[in-house]
Write an enzyme that holds these catalytic residues in place. Structure first.
Site, short mmCIF file in Angstrom:
data_model
loop_
_atom_site.label_atom_id
_atom_site.label_comp_id
_atom_site.label_asym_id
_atom_site.label_seq_id
_atom_site.Cartn_x
_atom_site.Cartn_y
_atom_site.Cartn_z
CB CYS A 70 -0.94 0.00 1.20
SG CYS A 70 -0.09 -0.14 2.80
CG HIS A 364 -4.15 0.59 4.00
ND1 HIS A 364 -3.55 -0.24 3.11
CD2 HIS A 364 -5.14 1.23 3.31
CE1 HIS A 364 -4.16 -0.14 1.93
NE2 HIS A 364 -5.12 0.75 2.03
CG ASN A 385 -7.88 1.83 -0.22
OD1 ASN A 385 -6.69 1.54 -0.15
ND2 ASN A 385 -8.76 1.38 0.65
#
Length: 448
Positions: A70, A364, A385
């Site tokens: 991520c 994250h 995201n």
């Protein structure tokens, strides 16, 4: 003195259960639907409707698939968005697999060097055990990505695409970590047997050769030169032959990485505000860029993020996305689940207590692309995201400002938005940052 749970105590607990109004209804709902579904608050859907007063268009989200990259995806997103706009290349992506290859290769050397440096410590030492627990992994930090680009450059995704092992990294990580642990034990033995530095270095390089072969077979051999060709949104064809990865970054991305600094919000007693911190064993490139965090109050962090968004620049940030989040709806809200009401208990904890107790940590990284301001105060934030376009609002999430307060821990800010005082604090503190322990929650994103 330790005392067992008695039958009388259990009888009293059972009796008390009847005193909680609605416990039968709560039990039926929780047992049939699960705790989260039973306690879900529909008002969150209304409050977090995806409309924002400040919003940066960024296109289709990327997808990290079954990997822990991520930090890498979101950092490269901040770099590709200006390029998409300038060169009119819709949904263009930079190669996450290219930085992935060099990250794993550099992390292997980082592990070996730390093993050599700590060889005189017993394997049971907590720091040595920490090293061997996860020799390398998918996680990382902004400064680590910058270090990779400064050394190796970057390439388009079309030139070095994803593979089965980058999309689903578990087998590669398992294989590589087995080899690194085996080799790490051998390096310790060589050092403790009194071998010369050169002998240890020569053996380490033989080990790195094996690592390179594993990565090349699993991910592909990274290009040293390539042809960059594309057709822009106006259907015009472009081609540049024989460009290197570093030249490509300089010409087409052109971000001054030194201008971007990491700001954290950690209100724990061990981290005074306006001081710079680093984390022991956190890094990937030996003698490369050091991870540095300047700790600021959450209001200061928000003000800087808003300024950057208003200027048209998105913001990389780290958070605890596993807390109070509804993935399919794309909602991040402290009120999304009302578990305290479901069970008639108090689950409230301060942000500092959550960090100190292990209740929360960064897990994250994403990108902030918008904010809704009411009377100049943020109420909700738009989040890009890297889980593809299925969850949330075509891959975008909405974060409440209360969720930001509790679970956002880091943001990368362009230095031009810092006050002269804060800029000086970062520059001076970076010369000798306070070292945090390897397992500090401010390093958790890189060790997951």
């Amino acid at each position: 003195m330790t005392k067992e749970i008695t039958e009388q105590a259990i009888a009293e607990f059972t009796k008390d259960l009847a005193n909680h109004a609605g416990s039968n209804i709560a039990a039926n709902a929780a047992q049939e639907n699960g705790i989260y579904k039973a306690s879900q608050n529909t008002q969150s859907k209304i409050d977090l409707e995806p409309t924002f007063s400040v919003e940066i268009a960024t296109g289709k989200p990327a997808d990290q698939k079954q990997s822990g990259r991520c930090w890498m995806f979101s950092a490269l997103n901040t770099m590709r968005h200006p390029m998409q706009k300038e060169y009119k290349i819709k949904d263009f992506e930079l190669s996450q697999n290219y930085t992935n290859f060099w990250d794993k290769f550099e992390k292997s050397n980082w592990f070996f060097e730390n093993v050599i440096a700590s060889a005189n410590q017993p394997l049971g030492d907590r720091k040595v055990a920490f090293l061997f627990a996860t020799p390398q992994q998918d996680g990382g930090q902004w400064d680590m990505l910058c270090g990779l680009i400064e050394k190796y450059g970057i390439v388009p995704k079309s030139v070095y695409p994803e593979t089965a092992n980058s999309n689903n990294s578990s087998a590669l990580n398992d294989t590589l970590n087995t080899l690194l642990r085996k080799d790490g034990l051998e390096l310790r033995e060589l050092v403790n047997a009194g071998k010369t530095d050169q002998e240890v270095e020569d053996r380490k390089n033989e080990m790195l050769n094996d690592v390179f072969r594993i990565l090349a077979i699993s991910l592909g051999v990274p290009p040293t030169k390539f042809d960059f060709e594309y057709r822009d949104d106006d259907n015009n064809y472009h081609r540049e032959a024989g460009i290197t990865p570093k030249a490509f970054f300089d010409k087409y991305v052109g971000m001054n990485l030194e201008d971007h600094v990491s700001i954290i919000n950690s209100p724990t007693a061990d981290k005074p505000y306006h001081q710079v911190f680093s984390v022991e064993y956190l890094g990937n490139i030996v003698d490369g860029r050091q991870v540095r965090h300047l700790n600021l109050e959450v209001a200061e962090m928000k003000d800087l993020i808003i300024k950057q968004l208003q200027s048209g620049e998105v913001v990389w940030f780290g958070s605890n996305v596993g807390k109070d989040s509804e993935r399919q709806l794309g909602l991040l809200d402290t009120k999304i689940y009302q578990r305290d009401q479901l069970f008639d208990i108090d689950l409230s904890m301060s942000k500092a207590d959550k960090l100190d107790s292990g209740e929360s940590m960064m897990d994250h990284a994403m990108v902030i692309t918008g904010v809704d301001l009411v009377d100049d105060k943020p109420t909700k934030w738009k989040i890009e995201n890297s889980w593809g376009d299925k969850p949330g609002f075509k891959g975008y999430f909405v974060m409440s400002d209360a969720w930001f307060d509790d679970f956002v821990y880091q943001a990368v800010i362009n230095k031009k938005f810092l006050s002269d005082k804060v800029k000086q604090e970062f520059d001076e503190g970076s010369k000798n940052p306070t070292q945090l322990l390897p397992w500090d929650p401010m390093g958790a994103l890189a060790f997951k």
